[in-house]
Design a protein around this motif. Structure first.
Motif, PDB file in Angstrom:
ATOM      1  N   ALA A  59      -8.593  51.421  38.490  1.00 58.77           N
ATOM      2  CA  ALA A  59      -9.287  51.030  39.718  1.00 58.77           C
ATOM      3  C   ALA A  59     -10.176  49.815  39.500  1.00 58.77           C
ATOM      4  N   LEU A  60     -10.635  49.607  38.282  1.00 58.72           N
ATOM      5  CA  LEU A  60     -11.481  48.449  37.985  1.00 58.72           C
ATOM      6  C   LEU A  60     -10.708  47.141  38.059  1.00 58.72           C
ATOM      7  N   GLU A  61      -9.368  47.224  38.070  1.00 59.25           N
ATOM      8  CA  GLU A  61      -8.548  46.016  38.182  1.00 59.25           C
ATOM      9  C   GLU A  61      -8.487  45.492  39.614  1.00 59.25           C
ATOM     10  N   ILE A  62      -9.013  46.260  40.576  1.00 63.72           N
ATOM     11  CA  ILE A  62      -9.020  45.808  41.971  1.00 63.72           C
ATOM     12  C   ILE A  62     -10.235  44.917  42.179  1.00 63.72           C
ATOM     13  N   LYS A  63      -9.997  43.631  42.263  1.00 65.31           N
ATOM     14  CA  LYS A  63     -11.071  42.654  42.407  1.00 65.31           C
ATOM     15  C   LYS A  63     -10.983  41.883  43.726  1.00 65.31           C
ATOM     16  N   GLU A  64      -9.789  41.654  44.228  1.00 63.83           N
ATOM     17  CA  GLU A  64      -9.591  40.870  45.448  1.00 63.83           C
ATOM     18  C   GLU A  64      -9.228  41.730  46.655  1.00 63.83           C
ATOM     19  N   GLY A  65      -8.745  42.937  46.409  1.00 63.09           N
ATOM     20  CA  GLY A  65      -8.307  43.790  47.513  1.00 63.09           C
ATOM     21  C   GLY A  65      -6.968  43.391  48.096  1.00 63.09           C
ATOM     22  N   LEU A  66      -6.199  42.570  47.365  1.00 63.06           N
ATOM     23  CA  LEU A  66      -4.876  42.141  47.830  1.00 63.06           C
ATOM     24  C   LEU A  66      -3.817  43.143  47.376  1.00 63.06           C
ATOM     25  N   THR A  67      -2.760  43.318  48.182  1.00 64.38           N
ATOM     26  CA  THR A  67      -1.685  44.242  47.845  1.00 64.38           C
ATOM     27  C   THR A  67      -0.350  43.514  47.800  1.00 64.38           C
ATOM     28  N   PHE A  68       0.548  44.047  46.980  1.00 64.60           N
ATOM     29  CA  PHE A  68       1.902  43.511  46.841  1.00 64.60           C
ATOM     30  C   PHE A  68       2.890  44.662  46.947  1.00 64.60           C
ATOM     31  N   CYS A  69       3.907  44.481  47.787  1.00 62.11           N
ATOM     32  CA  CYS A  69       5.009  45.446  47.887  1.00 62.11           C
ATOM     33  C   CYS A  69       6.006  45.139  46.784  1.00 62.11           C
TER      34      CYS A  69
END
Length: 339
Positions: free
Chosen positions: A38-48
């Motif tokens: 969860a600490l790797e979430i810095k920008e809140g961007l998602t990829f399918c």
């Protein structure tokens, strides 16, 4: 319960997560591993990370796997499309649409269940090989064909066991395409270690390792003009015959191995030591049968890989539960990476 084997394959981990374990290396995705992911979430961007379920198209890739076939559900003898609910109750003014799909579970972006691959091995130590799967589960007893009374399907090691873990943790991207391009190449231990070192990639216990080769991007871009050269003769695949590579996969502590190509590894056409019988997919055998490690295939990793490279990153949050289909040998998946 009596243990299902007297001896286990030499480099297997059967029994190490419990004699009746059915999730294998996913046990390594602990709450602490998820918190670190969860600490790797810095920008809140998602990829399918999936391709459309009707790709790679046709059956040139695998002759016995066909694209999804959609049909329209019916109600009261009429197609359930723009169906007026007033047919059931004259006071209702709703409209509904339902359809159905016949789906080959491993046609497109997928997870392999631990019931997907087994091998012949003398687990009873009686001089005769049995059909065995991870943790000694048996073909004909736990993994059943269509003629079995309780079949067909996996009474043990079905994909539902994977789904119940939620499959969420840290993904780590390794970009082979940047080093080897679109030419077909068997990538072994030395090749992989060089990429990890040059790109300063660290792999830790519980990580889900993603191998980017560019194959799926090429399939998506050429979806209307696919041929056997692209599907079977291009881009990198791991060399399952490289014992050092297989040992590293074991010792690395990764929880799952994922690639954007078909099968992760290349098929073997000889044993290397003259043996008459040998595994066509030795990496599958080591990972799925011996280590209880699920493989992901045909994932769409290129857009995520491009973003990670541009931002000098290799890690991300990965959420990728399969369909919770009891007894299935594999499942489509729509993985999501969050950065």
């Amino acid at each position: 319960m009596k243990r299902r084997w007297k001896v286990r394959p030499a480099k297997s981990n059967w029994g190490e997560f419990g004699d009746d374990d059915q999730i294998g290396r996913l046990n390594l995705i602990t709450p602490d591993v998820r918190r670190m992911a969860a600490l790797e979430i810095k920008e809140g961007l998602t990829f399918c990370l999936s391709i459309p379920l009707d790709l790679p198209g046709g059956n040139l890739l695998v002759s016995n796997r066909l694209p999804p076939m959609r049909t329209i559900a019916k109600k009261a003898g009429r197609p359930f499309v723009n169906f007026p609910f007033c047919c059931d109750n004259p006071d209702w003014n709703d409209i509904g649409c339902d359809d159905a799909v016949t789906l080959y579970t491993q046609y497109s972006t997928q997870w392999d269940a631990l019931s997907h691959i087994g091998c012949e091995f003398d687990a009873d130590d009686d001089g005769e090989a049995e059909i065995v799967y991870y943790n000694g589960y048996r073909g004909g007893e736990h993994i059943l064909g269509p003629d079995a009374e309780k079949g067909p399907g996996a009474l043990r090691l079905g994909i539902e066991n994977m789904a119940e873990t939620c499959v969420q943790g840290r993904g780590v991207m390794v970009d082979l395409f940047a080093r080897f391009g679109a030419e077909q190449k068997l990538v072994g231990y030395e090749d992989l270690m060089r990429v990890l070192e040059e790109d300063k990639i660290t792999v830790e216990s519980g990580d889900m390792l993603c191998i980017h080769t560019g194959w799926t991007r090429a399939v998506v871009e050429q979806k209307d003009n696919l041929d056997t050269q692209l599907l079977h003769g291009s881009h990198s695949v791991l060399n399952g015959a490289d014992g050092k590579l297989l040992d590293w996969i074991d010792k690395s502590g990764i929880a799952a191995l994922i690639a954007d190509n078909f099968a992760v590894e290349g098929f073997q056409t000889s044993s290397g030591d003259g043996s008459r019988r040998f595994p066509a997919l030795p990496l599958h055998r080591r990972c799925i049968v011996e280590l209880g490690m699920n493989l992901g295939e045909l994932w769409h990793l290129s857009p995520l890989n491009d973003w990670l490279k541009a931002n000098k990153r290799s890690r991300f949050m990965l959420t990728a539960p399969p369909l919770r289909m009891p007894g299935s040998f594999g499942s489509p998946v729509t993985p999501v990476a969050t950065v």
